[in-house]
Scaffold this motif. Structure first.
Motif, PDB file in Angstrom:
ATOM      1  N   HIS A  12      35.570  50.101  30.608  1.00  0.00           N
ATOM      2  CA  HIS A  12      36.792  49.590  30.013  1.00  0.00           C
ATOM      3  C   HIS A  12      37.992  49.731  31.148  1.00  0.00           C
ATOM      4  O   HIS A  12      38.475  50.600  31.885  1.00  0.00           O
ATOM      5  N   VAL A  13      38.656  48.405  31.410  1.00  0.00           N
ATOM      6  CA  VAL A  13      39.805  48.449  32.342  1.00  0.00           C
ATOM      7  C   VAL A  13      40.874  47.947  31.849  1.00  0.00           C
ATOM      8  O   VAL A  13      40.995  47.161  31.020  1.00  0.00           O
ATOM      9  N   THR A  14      42.081  48.608  31.984  1.00  0.00           N
ATOM     10  CA  THR A  14      43.237  48.081  31.809  1.00  0.00           C
ATOM     11  C   THR A  14      44.372  48.035  32.904  1.00  0.00           C
ATOM     12  O   THR A  14      44.209  49.084  33.634  1.00  0.00           O
ATOM     13  N   GLY A  15      45.395  47.562  32.768  1.00  0.00           N
ATOM     14  CA  GLY A  15      46.468  47.641  33.737  1.00  0.00           C
ATOM     15  C   GLY A  15      47.116  46.175  33.875  1.00  0.00           C
ATOM     16  O   GLY A  15      46.977  45.420  32.871  1.00  0.00           O
ATOM     17  N   PRO A  16      47.811  46.202  35.068  1.00  0.00           N
ATOM     18  CA  PRO A  16      48.692  44.995  35.010  1.00  0.00           C
ATOM     19  C   PRO A  16      47.902  43.488  35.368  1.00  0.00           C
ATOM     20  O   PRO A  16      46.623  43.676  35.484  1.00  0.00           O
ATOM     21  N   GLY A  17      48.622  42.369  35.289  1.00  0.00           N
ATOM     22  CA  GLY A  17      47.858  41.163  35.669  1.00  0.00           C
ATOM     23  C   GLY A  17      47.288  40.555  34.131  1.00  0.00           C
ATOM     24  O   GLY A  17      47.414  40.942  33.220  1.00  0.00           O
ATOM     25  N   THR A  18      46.169  39.713  34.678  1.00  0.00           N
ATOM     26  CA  THR A  18      45.312  39.360  33.689  1.00  0.00           C
ATOM     27  C   THR A  18      43.715  39.747  33.660  1.00  0.00           C
ATOM     28  O   THR A  18      43.597  40.006  34.818  1.00  0.00           O
ATOM     29  N   HIS A  19      43.171  39.486  32.875  1.00  0.00           N
ATOM     30  CA  HIS A  19      41.662  39.959  32.857  1.00  0.00           C
ATOM     31  C   HIS A  19      40.784  38.869  33.546  1.00  0.00           C
ATOM     32  O   HIS A  19      39.812  39.276  34.296  1.00  0.00           O
ATOM     33  N   MET A  26      35.687  41.660  40.095  1.00  0.00           N
ATOM     34  CA  MET A  26      34.252  42.259  39.898  1.00  0.00           C
ATOM     35  C   MET A  26      32.950  41.430  39.914  1.00  0.00           C
ATOM     36  O   MET A  26      31.985  41.782  40.301  1.00  0.00           O
ATOM     37  N   GLY A  27      33.321  39.879  39.973  1.00  0.00           N
ATOM     38  CA  GLY A  27      32.173  38.916  40.039  1.00  0.00           C
ATOM     39  C   GLY A  27      31.216  38.809  39.005  1.00  0.00           C
ATOM     40  O   GLY A  27      30.347  38.050  39.090  1.00  0.00           O
ATOM     41  N   TYR A  28      31.860  39.054  37.847  1.00  0.00           N
ATOM     42  CA  TYR A  28      30.896  38.678  36.534  1.00  0.00           C
ATOM     43  C   TYR A  28      31.792  38.810  35.343  1.00  0.00           C
ATOM     44  O   TYR A  28      32.838  39.487  35.469  1.00  0.00           O
ATOM     45  N   LYS A  29      31.341  38.144  34.397  1.00  0.00           N
ATOM     46  CA  LYS A  29      32.045  37.923  33.109  1.00  0.00           C
ATOM     47  C   LYS A  29      31.963  39.438  32.315  1.00  0.00           C
ATOM     48  O   LYS A  29      30.847  39.986  32.160  1.00  0.00           O
ATOM     49  N   PRO A  30      32.946  39.529  31.691  1.00  0.00           N
ATOM     50  CA  PRO A  30      33.035  40.628  30.565  1.00  0.00           C
ATOM     51  C   PRO A  30      32.444  40.405  29.423  1.00  0.00           C
ATOM     52  O   PRO A  30      32.175  39.341  28.964  1.00  0.00           O
ATOM     53  N   SER A  31      32.046  41.505  28.774  1.00  0.00           N
ATOM     54  CA  SER A  31      31.610  41.446  27.373  1.00  0.00           C
ATOM     55  C   SER A  31      32.649  41.049  26.449  1.00  0.00           C
ATOM     56  O   SER A  31      32.578  40.284  25.445  1.00  0.00           O
ATOM     57  N   GLU A  32      33.926  41.658  26.663  1.00  0.00           N
ATOM     58  CA  GLU A  32      35.276  41.130  26.068  1.00  0.00           C
ATOM     59  C   GLU A  32      36.500  41.359  26.842  1.00  0.00           C
ATOM     60  O   GLU A  32      36.489  41.986  27.471  1.00  0.00           O
ATOM     61  N   ALA A  33      37.297  40.656  26.686  1.00  0.00           N
ATOM     62  CA  ALA A  33      38.544  40.784  27.482  1.00  0.00           C
ATOM     63  C   ALA A  33      39.610  39.940  26.821  1.00  0.00           C
ATOM     64  O   ALA A  33      39.436  39.087  25.902  1.00  0.00           O
ATOM     65  N   TRP A  34      40.954  40.396  27.164  1.00  0.00           N
ATOM     66  CA  TRP A  34      42.136  39.935  26.567  1.00  0.00           C
ATOM     67  C   TRP A  34      43.146  40.406  27.460  1.00  0.00           C
ATOM     68  O   TRP A  34      43.134  41.003  28.360  1.00  0.00           O
ATOM     69  N   ASN A  35      44.342  39.432  27.307  1.00  0.00           N
ATOM     70  CA  ASN A  35      45.401  39.730  28.011  1.00  0.00           C
ATOM     71  C   ASN A  35      46.650  40.057  27.164  1.00  0.00           C
ATOM     72  O   ASN A  35      46.737  39.878  26.053  1.00  0.00           O
ATOM     73  N   ILE A  39      46.447  37.136  20.861  1.00  0.00           N
ATOM     74  CA  ILE A  39      46.455  37.901  19.444  1.00  0.00           C
ATOM     75  C   ILE A  39      45.018  38.460  19.017  1.00  0.00           C
ATOM     76  O   ILE A  39      44.183  38.046  19.359  1.00  0.00           O
ATOM     77  N   ASN A  40      45.408  39.750  18.301  1.00  0.00           N
ATOM     78  CA  ASN A  40      44.085  40.483  18.027  1.00  0.00           C
ATOM     79  C   ASN A  40      43.734  39.847  16.785  1.00  0.00           C
ATOM     80  O   ASN A  40      44.531  39.840  15.777  1.00  0.00           O
ATOM     81  N   PRO A  46      50.198  40.484  18.356  1.00  0.00           N
ATOM     82  CA  PRO A  46      49.828  40.006  19.736  1.00  0.00           C
ATOM     83  C   PRO A  46      49.491  41.608  20.613  1.00  0.00           C
ATOM     84  O   PRO A  46      49.910  42.616  20.346  1.00  0.00           O
ATOM     85  N   ARG A  47      48.349  41.296  21.635  1.00  0.00           N
ATOM     86  CA  ARG A  47      48.086  42.556  22.251  1.00  0.00           C
ATOM     87  C   ARG A  47      49.176  43.242  23.217  1.00  0.00           C
ATOM     88  O   ARG A  47      49.808  42.171  23.687  1.00  0.00           O
ATOM     89  N   THR A  48      49.295  44.222  23.614  1.00  0.00           N
ATOM     90  CA  THR A  48      50.196  45.037  24.334  1.00  0.00           C
ATOM     91  C   THR A  48      49.740  45.161  25.424  1.00  0.00           C
ATOM     92  O   THR A  48      50.648  45.562  26.431  1.00  0.00           O
ATOM     93  N   SER A  49      48.643  45.106  25.735  1.00  0.00           N
ATOM     94  CA  SER A  49      48.136  45.280  27.239  1.00  0.00           C
ATOM     95  C   SER A  49      46.883  44.526  27.637  1.00  0.00           C
ATOM     96  O   SER A  49      46.303  43.819  26.948  1.00  0.00           O
ATOM     97  N   MET A  50      46.415  44.314  28.846  1.00  0.00           N
ATOM     98  CA  MET A  50      45.399  43.530  29.330  1.00  0.00           C
ATOM     99  C   MET A  50      44.209  44.438  29.168  1.00  0.00           C
ATOM    100  O   MET A  50      44.252  45.670  29.370  1.00  0.00           O
ATOM    101  N   CYS A  51      43.005  43.837  28.853  1.00  0.00           N
ATOM    102  CA  CYS A  51      41.652  44.547  28.573  1.00  0.00           C
ATOM    103  C   CYS A  51      40.749  44.073  29.446  1.00  0.00           C
ATOM    104  O   CYS A  51      40.597  42.497  29.065  1.00  0.00           O
TER     105      CYS A  51
END
Length: 137
Positions: A12-19, A26-35, A39-40, A46-51
């Motif tokens: 799991h990666v969280t932080g600034p910017g976009t997924h 990382m060079g590959y697609k995630p299993s799941e991601a959002w900015n 909308i959850n 609305p989501r409050t963080s990037m994941c």
């Protein structure tokens, strides 16, 4: 029907910017991601963080240590890429288990801890105890 333990893990990666930025790095697609602002679907808010996250690829009937090993094997070749992330992002190995109320413990061997530390990962453990009176885990 007897209840059995269910376990899984994911990176799991969280932080600034976009997924999308994390995907590119990382060079590959995630299993799941959002900015932020997406909308959850579970609550309509609305989501409050990037994941950005990647699952272990194993079924939840496999032992947790196998899930962890799969994730470490996936991440190890991308160690340099992870080092570009760990200054600004939180890199977490999330471990989840559903167990009977008789109890459960988790042991991380020295090699798992060493590998996780080299990759800049922290651990998040969520263990749930499910009563056998009607819950299906």
């Amino acid at each position: 029907m007897a209840l059995t333990a269910r376990e899984y893990a994911y990176f799991h990666v969280t932080g600034p910017g976009t997924h999308e930025h994390v995907t590119e790095l990382m060079g590959y697609k995630p299993s799941e991601a959002w900015n932020i602002g997406d909308i959850n679907p579970r609550n309509g808010r609305p989501r409050t963080s990037m994941c950005w996250q990647v699952k272990s690829g194993l079924d939840d009937t496999k032992p947790l240590d196998q899930h962890i090993q799969n994730i470490l094997l996936l991440l190890h070749p991308r160690a340099e890429r992870l080092r570009c992330l760990w200054v600004e992002y939180d890199l977490t190995l999330r471990c989840v288990g559903y167990y009977l109320p008789t109890g459960h413990g988790m042991h991380f061997d020295r090699e798992q801890i060493r590998q996780a530390a080299q990759l800049g990962l922290c651990f998040d453990l969520d263990f749930y105890y499910v009563d056998d009176g009607g819950h299906d885990i």
